[in-house]
Design a protein around this motif. Structure first.
Motif, PDB file in Angstrom:
ATOM      1  N   ALA A  16      -3.508  17.276  -1.923  1.00 45.39           N
ATOM      2  CA  ALA A  16      -4.111  15.986  -2.312  1.00 45.39           C
ATOM      3  C   ALA A  16      -3.600  15.041  -1.362  1.00 45.39           C
ATOM      4  O   ALA A  16      -2.633  14.560  -1.546  1.00 45.39           O
ATOM      5  N   ASP A  17      -4.345  14.313  -0.337  1.00 45.14           N
ATOM      6  CA  ASP A  17      -3.873  13.616   0.493  1.00 45.14           C
ATOM      7  C   ASP A  17      -4.035  12.165   0.013  1.00 45.14           C
ATOM      8  O   ASP A  17      -5.347  11.587   0.378  1.00 45.14           O
ATOM      9  N   ARG A  18      -3.116  11.460  -0.657  1.00 48.01           N
ATOM     10  CA  ARG A  18      -3.534  10.173  -1.172  1.00 48.01           C
ATOM     11  C   ARG A  18      -2.758   9.047  -0.324  1.00 48.01           C
ATOM     12  O   ARG A  18      -2.347   8.205  -0.681  1.00 48.01           O
ATOM     13  N   GLN A  19      -3.400   9.034   0.916  1.00 46.75           N
ATOM     14  CA  GLN A  19      -2.914   8.238   1.772  1.00 46.75           C
ATOM     15  C   GLN A  19      -3.872   6.589   1.263  1.00 46.75           C
ATOM     16  O   GLN A  19      -4.627   6.697   1.244  1.00 46.75           O
ATOM     17  N   ALA A  20      -2.764   5.835   1.031  1.00 46.30           N
ATOM     18  CA  ALA A  20      -3.471   4.512   0.503  1.00 46.30           C
ATOM     19  C   ALA A  20      -3.971   3.922   1.509  1.00 46.30           C
ATOM     20  O   ALA A  20      -3.758   3.681   2.547  1.00 46.30           O
ATOM     21  N   HIS A  21      -5.482   3.601   1.249  1.00 43.55           N
ATOM     22  CA  HIS A  21      -6.355   3.001   2.271  1.00 43.55           C
ATOM     23  C   HIS A  21      -7.057   1.724   1.908  1.00 43.55           C
ATOM     24  O   HIS A  21      -7.642   1.750   0.785  1.00 43.55           O
ATOM     25  N   ALA A  22      -7.095   0.793   2.836  1.00 46.02           N
ATOM     26  CA  ALA A  22      -7.811  -0.564   2.559  1.00 46.02           C
ATOM     27  C   ALA A  22      -8.765  -0.774   3.999  1.00 46.02           C
ATOM     28  O   ALA A  22      -7.982  -0.341   5.135  1.00 46.02           O
ATOM     29  N   LEU A  62       0.808  -1.125   0.010  1.00 39.38           N
ATOM     30  CA  LEU A  62       0.041  -0.085  -0.120  1.00 39.38           C
ATOM     31  C   LEU A  62       0.913   1.251  -0.025  1.00 39.38           C
ATOM     32  O   LEU A  62       1.557   1.533   1.121  1.00 39.38           O
ATOM     33  N   LEU A  63       0.947   1.928  -1.183  1.00 36.58           N
ATOM     34  CA  LEU A  63       1.743   2.961  -1.156  1.00 36.58           C
ATOM     35  C   LEU A  63       0.970   4.488  -1.247  1.00 36.58           C
ATOM     36  O   LEU A  63       0.132   4.286  -2.294  1.00 36.58           O
ATOM     37  N   GLY A  64       1.137   5.195  -0.847  1.00 37.75           N
ATOM     38  CA  GLY A  64       0.318   6.707  -0.562  1.00 37.75           C
ATOM     39  C   GLY A  64       1.376   7.738  -1.017  1.00 37.75           C
ATOM     40  O   GLY A  64       2.707   7.635  -0.992  1.00 37.75           O
ATOM     41  N   ASN A  65       0.647   9.043  -0.990  1.00 39.59           N
ATOM     42  CA  ASN A  65       1.559  10.286  -1.170  1.00 39.59           C
ATOM     43  C   ASN A  65       0.756  11.549  -0.856  1.00 39.59           C
ATOM     44  O   ASN A  65      -0.360  11.102  -0.841  1.00 39.59           O
ATOM     45  N   SER A  66       1.150  12.568  -0.702  1.00 42.74           N
ATOM     46  CA  SER A  66       0.695  13.702  -0.354  1.00 42.74           C
ATOM     47  C   SER A  66       1.257  14.704  -1.250  1.00 42.74           C
ATOM     48  O   SER A  66       2.499  14.775  -1.272  1.00 42.74           O
ATOM     49  N   GLN A  67       0.320  15.432  -2.164  1.00 40.47           N
ATOM     50  CA  GLN A  67       0.844  16.374  -3.019  1.00 40.47           C
ATOM     51  C   GLN A  67       0.060  17.607  -3.186  1.00 40.47           C
ATOM     52  O   GLN A  67      -1.014  17.908  -2.930  1.00 40.47           O
ATOM     53  N   THR A  68       0.791  18.766  -3.419  1.00 40.57           N
ATOM     54  CA  THR A  68       0.244  20.009  -3.234  1.00 40.57           C
ATOM     55  C   THR A  68      -0.305  20.328  -4.623  1.00 40.57           C
ATOM     56  O   THR A  68       0.407  20.090  -5.710  1.00 40.57           O
ATOM     57  N   ILE A  69      -1.612  20.682  -4.660  1.00 39.58           N
ATOM     58  CA  ILE A  69      -2.295  21.255  -5.827  1.00 39.58           C
ATOM     59  C   ILE A  69      -2.108  22.608  -6.242  1.00 39.58           C
ATOM     60  O   ILE A  69      -1.957  23.148  -7.423  1.00 39.58           O
ATOM     61  N   GLY A  70      -2.048  23.309  -5.141  1.00 39.32           N
ATOM     62  CA  GLY A  70      -1.955  24.866  -5.305  1.00 39.32           C
ATOM     63  C   GLY A  70      -2.261  25.581  -4.199  1.00 39.32           C
ATOM     64  O   GLY A  70      -2.381  25.089  -2.903  1.00 39.32           O
TER      65      GLY A  70
END
Length: 1074
Positions: A805-811, A731-739
């Motif tokens: 964008a908080d893309r913490q991989a979630h199951a 499970l791989l997530g990331n956190s990226q700034t949109i603006g």
């Protein structure tokens, strides 16, 4: 036939949204919020007795008779499409075909026609007086009769005296080829005294073109409301044919159609058979199918992007300037092969047929069935046997607005004015949009954000608002190659639904069929696929994400611009793939065998992203099920290149049950997906990968990643347990700034305007952090777009707030029964709400690794037994700020692991509560006591499980006045033993080399456990300058003070009573709380 899609805004009371009106129908309902539904005859349901069926999303609801569907939901919009249920074709067997002939004979008898006069050959006609004979039977051709009464079909080939011979019985192409001969012979007999001349035939087994006879026979069959029947044999058709009747092969697959097609008069590539009439097709379910041979010589089968792919057969069209009819009741039963176009005199192929799709269904097709097979060896490639795709109506005269030129910047603009386009011709469907740039109160530029649809004349441009005046501009029409002409011309799109695809032969590339994939579903459902069986079916090209041997459900990269849905509630709803399998697979790097790719939809100018030429994407709400997919790779395949299933950028629901993947490092990969996804069963040796996705359940994960060391394999997701790159579930997530937020937003707002947007997108359903407010994206946000759609804000947001964008991989749940991998479950900024390791028999380094602020919770079940001897094995390796929670779990004593939980770093943590523990000392190391929460745990016999029975070392220190400045040591050592009942024995021995310069009371630091009650313990002090008394350590529970016992009481020691080389030695036994 589908009714138009209606948009209805509901209130708190019951509203009628659909009614059957005496029909049997299926209502497709798509809601954008929580609503209640109910079905009732006549009056609406009574509010006090009917709560209705709750829904939020998409569903199908059957109605019939007088039934009415009612709905309520304050302010919620619903889209409703009503489909009439169309019964399937009944299987038409040979007896039914013969019945057609019997019916024609009865009609002829009623018309008082004479009985048949048989002719052995056509030459026998010359010996017969036809004046009294109006029914003849020609050997090897068929039966004819004189036309009785008015008839819709009247071709030019009529005998000189007005006699019109028409087929009597089943209508065949032979009737019309042979009839031309007959009519010619009759005229020659009458005109030459009975001398027969050469006949002109149309139907031949190879050789001359049979198209004219087939077209004539088809038109007559359609006029008579009868099928066109093809006796067994080969038919050669030069040029495209558009059937208007149902075509049947008299014997199942006995008729072979050679289809040679190229371009039409407009230069567009065509298909061999093109169906534009409902209830036509080839064969019926289970019988009367055809074999097709496609010969197609275009080398660029998709010229100008018009979508005509040179298919052997095609229903509907991809791109038409007119309204596309919705075709019902279509059936295709075929075995298809693509053949080389030319061979020389020694049999060498000199020109190959273009490698394209064998069959396709475009646009609005409802209640269709496809039975697809392949036959005959060929060395000509084909992309796939069948494509189901959307189609479009377009305006060929529409011109794209390439730009706007500012002719006068005006003055006094304090804010950005609105750019308004007026006029442009009578066909404008969606007005163009643009944004103005203001500098120093002057309009300096205009950027077109949507070039509109239907412009045939130059519109005028005006500027409204902004506080200034005088700005003016003109529109530039142009052929800018960066503009997509099709986007500016498309008015409406159409999708197929209620379809079934059944493969009736294996797709065996050992036989030279050269298929890339069995199907591509670029449309919607409800629909089902059966019987996929690929053998050496090729995968995609290097670096291309494209479906392989198990198929593709994909809208394609361009669908975002075109998917203006005629049946909006149906998009991607109810697609089911049953038991697809493939073997001996060897695909290129970057390809996958089953590809499910979700993009978005755009509808009108309001759905184009401001500041870009990209359509704003509204991701399709998928509802897809794949049952028991199986893929076995070839021995020579490089496992690092293979990927069995790839689910990419999908929003909604995808359920995959019983996946089996053997020979690929990557068994299944989810990427940028949000919604309700379930993988129920994964066996074989491939990894389950979750990249930047949420809302998944991973059940019954029982991969065996090859029980071997394989330590030399450095590729990602390697097999075995010896390579650090090996894992079974990731499970791989990331956190990226949109603006950043460009303008303040209030509670309830659904649009956030961005300043300086980054090159990051946010998928529908993606969690967002906007300043201190949590939100969710409600439509796909394109790269660089300045507008972000969100669920209604629950708190205000200020300008300048960061948008992430908080893309913490979630199951939601992971059931792991994996083995033989370095890491069984690897969480990298991931979260698992319910982790079940009960069935894991693990041979590897870490059953679960948590890193980069990951969280896993196990609720019930038991921890696994680690099966490989040797190595540094852990059940859980918890790194940096990650945490593990064990709640109600059975924790066995496992000699193969030093501790079940290894806490790496001071910020990691573990919670163990209400568990049953065989050996409490084996759970977690005591050096991590400050990071462990321990409560309510029991042993198997029911007694309290205390975190004790553990021995370790500690480092003692001396504090003077609470600090240790300047203090140095010679020897310094400490140890402790903790019993399960909380009794602690602490030992220490250290010698100073300098006591420093601080002053104050002496305390001992570093003691690892507090004391339950105040106490005092005698110790040894050497070279202490004590005038009287015995040295002690006294404690209030947490602070350990050096003191002395005198005849008058206990007094604290200070720096004056020790020297630079004083030795401290002692042993303390006390009770602590564990």
């Amino acid at each position: 036939m589908a009714s138009a899609t209606k948009r209805i805004t509901l209130s708190s009371g019951w509203q009628k949204i659909a009614e059957a009106k005496g029909r049997e129908a299926m209502a497709m309902i798509d809601s954008y919020g929580a609503v209640q539904l109910a079905v009732a005859d006549g009056e609406p349901p009574r509010g006090d007795v009917a709560n209705g069926h709750a829904m939020n999303g998409s569903m199908m609801w059957p109605v019939k008779g007088a039934e009415i569907i009612w709905a309520r939901g304050e302010g919620v919009s619903v889209y409703v499409t009503l489909l009439k249920v169309v019964p399937e074709f009944a299987t038409l067997d040979s007896a039914a075909v013969k019945a057609v002939a019997q019916d024609a004979d009865r009609k002829a008898t009623a018309a008082q026609l004479p009985p048949f006069v048989p002719f052995a050959t056509r030459a026998d006609i010359a010996l017969t007086n036809l004046g009294d004979v109006r029914r003849i039977s020609v050997a090897g051709v068929g039966d004819y009769r004189q036309a009785v009464g008015p008839i819709a079909y009247t071709p030019a080939a009529i005998s000189a005296d007005g006699i019109m011979l028409v087929p009597d019985g089943p209508i065949t192409p032979q009737h019309f080829g042979a009839r031309a001969d007959l009519e010619y012979e009759l005229q020659q007999i009458r005109g030459s005294g009975g001398v027969l001349t050469d006949a002109y035939g149309f139907v031949r087994t190879g050789g001359t073109n049979d198209r004219a006879a087939i077209v004539a026979a088809d038109a007559y069959a359609a006029a008579m409301g009868q099928p066109l029947v093809f006796p067994a044999g080969a038919y050669y058709i030069e040029g495209a044919v558009r059937p208007t009747a149902l075509w049947l092969s008299e014997d199942d697959f006995g008729a072979v159609l050679w289809l040679n097609y190229n371009r039409d008069t407009n230069g567009r590539s065509t298909s061999g058979l093109e169906f534009f009439h409902g209830r036509t097709g080839l064969g019926v379910p289970g019988n009367h199918g055809f074999r097709l041979i496609g010969q197609y010589s275009i080398t660029t089968p998709k010229e100008s992007g018009n979508g005509q792919l040179g298919t052997v057969w095609r229903i509907g069209d991809y791109y038409l300037p007119t309204e596309q009819p919705v075709l019902e009741g279509m059936h295709i039963r075929v075995k298809v092969v693509r053949a080389a176009v030319q061979r020389n005199e020694i049999g060498t192929i000199t020109q190959r047929s273009a490698g394209s799709i064998l069959g396709a269904g475009f646009a609005g097709i409802e209640h269709s069935n496809y039975e697809i097979g392949v036959w005959g060896r060929t060395n000509v490639s084909s992309a796939m046997p069948i494509l189901l795709h959307w189609g479009a109506k377009y305006d060929p005269d529409s011109i794209a607005i390439a730009g706007v030129t500012v002719t006068n910047g005006g003055s006094g603009y304090s804010s950005t004015p609105t750019v308004v386009f007026t006029g442009g011709g009578p066909g404008v469907t969606y007005p163009a949009e643009a944004t103005a740039t203001v500098e120093g109160g002057v309009v300096t530029a205009v950027t077109v954000t949507d070039w509109g649809t239907g412009y045939t004349e130059r519109p005028t441009v005006s500027f409204v608002g902004g506080g200034g005046s005088g700005a003016a501009a003109t529109v530039v029409f142009g052929d800018d190659e960066t503009l997509d002409k099709r986007t500016c011309q498309i008015i409406e799109t159409y999708h197929s639904c209620w379809w079934t695809i059944r493969f009736i032969t294996p797709l065996d590339n050992n036989m030279g069929y050269n298929f890339l994939q069995p199907y591509d579903l670029a449309g919607t459902g409800p629909g089902e696929v059966f019987g996929v069986d690929g053998i050496k079916v090729a995968g995609g090209a290097t670096g291309v994400n494209y479906g392989g041997s198990l198929g593709s459900i994909s809208c394609g990269d361009n669908c975002d611009a075109y998917a203006i849905p005629r049946h909006k509630p149906l998009l991607w709803q109810g697609i089911t793939i049953h038991s697809p399998k493939a073997s001996e697979v060897n695909s290129a790097l970057g390809s996958e065998q089953l590809y499910i790719k979700g993009m978005g939809t755009a509808k009108g100018s309001q759905d184009f992203e401001p500041g870009t030429r990209q359509p704003r994407q509204r991701q399709l709400r998928a509802n897809i099920t794949v049952n028991y997919p199986q893929c076995i790779y070839a021995d020579e395949a490089n496992p690092a290149d293979q990927r069995t299933v790839f689910v990419d950028c999908v929003y909604g629901s995808v359920k995959i049950k019983g996946l089996s993947s053997l020979g690929s490092h990557r068994g299944i990969e989810y990427e940028y997906c949000w919604g309700a996804f379930e993988l129920d069963g994964h066996s074989g040796d491939g990894v389950t990968i979750i990249n930047f996705s949420g809302g998944l359940s991973l059940l019954d994960q029982r991969q065996d990643r090859r029980n071997q060391s394989n330590s030399g394999d450095t590729s990602n997701y390697a097999f075995g347990w010896g390579s650090p790159n090996s894992r079974a579930i990731e499970l791989l997530g990331n956190s990226q700034t949109i603006g950043t937020v460009a303008a303040d937003a209030e509670v309830g707002d659904t649009v956030i305007y961005l300043a300086a947007p980054s090159l990051v997108r946010a998928e529908t359903g993606c969690p967002l952090q906007i300043g201190a407010v949590r939100a969710t994206s409600t439509r796909m946000h394109c790269v660089g777009a300045v507008q972000l759609s969100v669920a209604p804000l629950t708190a205000p947001v200020s300008s300048g707030a960061l948008v992430v964008a908080d893309r913490q991989a979630h199951a939601a749940r992971v059931e792991s029964a994996t083995r033989s991998s370095f890491h069984g479950v690897d969480l990298n900024y991931g979260r698992v709400d319910d982790l079940d390791l009960t069935r894991m028999m693990y041979a590897g380094r870490n059953a679960v690794r948590l890193r980069n602020n990951s969280v896993a919770k196990s609720r019930g079940g038991r921890l696994p037994l680690m099966g490989r001897a040797g190595g540094d094995m852990r059940t859980f390796r918890v790194e940096d700020t990650s945490s593990i929670v064990l709640d109600g779990v059975y924790i066995p004593d496992n000699p193969q692991v030093a501790n079940h939980i290894a806490l790496i770093g001071d910020a990691s943590s573990a919670t163990i509560r209400d568990c049953v523990i065989e050996n409490p000392a084996s759970v977690v190391a005591y050096g991590s006591r400050g990071q462990v929460t321990w409560s309510g745990n029991r042993k198997p016999d029911g007694s309290k499980a205390v975190w004790g029975g553990y021995e370790n070392t500690w480092t003692p220190s001396l504090l003077i006045g609470g600090v240790d400045t300047g203090i140095t040591y010679g020897t310094r050592q400490g140890s402790f033993v903790v019993q399960e009942d909380g009794m602690v024995t602490v030992r220490f021995d250290f010698t100073l080399t300098s006591k420093g310069t601080e002053t104050g009371i002496l305390t001992l630091g570093g003691i690892p456990f507090d004391c339950n009650t105040p106490n005092a313990f005698p110790i040894f002090m050497h070279f202490a300058t004590l005038t009287d008394g015995t040295p002690l350590i006294s404690t209030n529970g947490s602070v350990w003070t050096l003191s002395r016992q005198t005849t008058t009481g206990v007094a604290s020691l200070t720096e004056t009573q020790i020297g630079d080389t004083t030795r401290f030695r002692g042993s303390l036994t006390y009770r602590t709380t564990l």
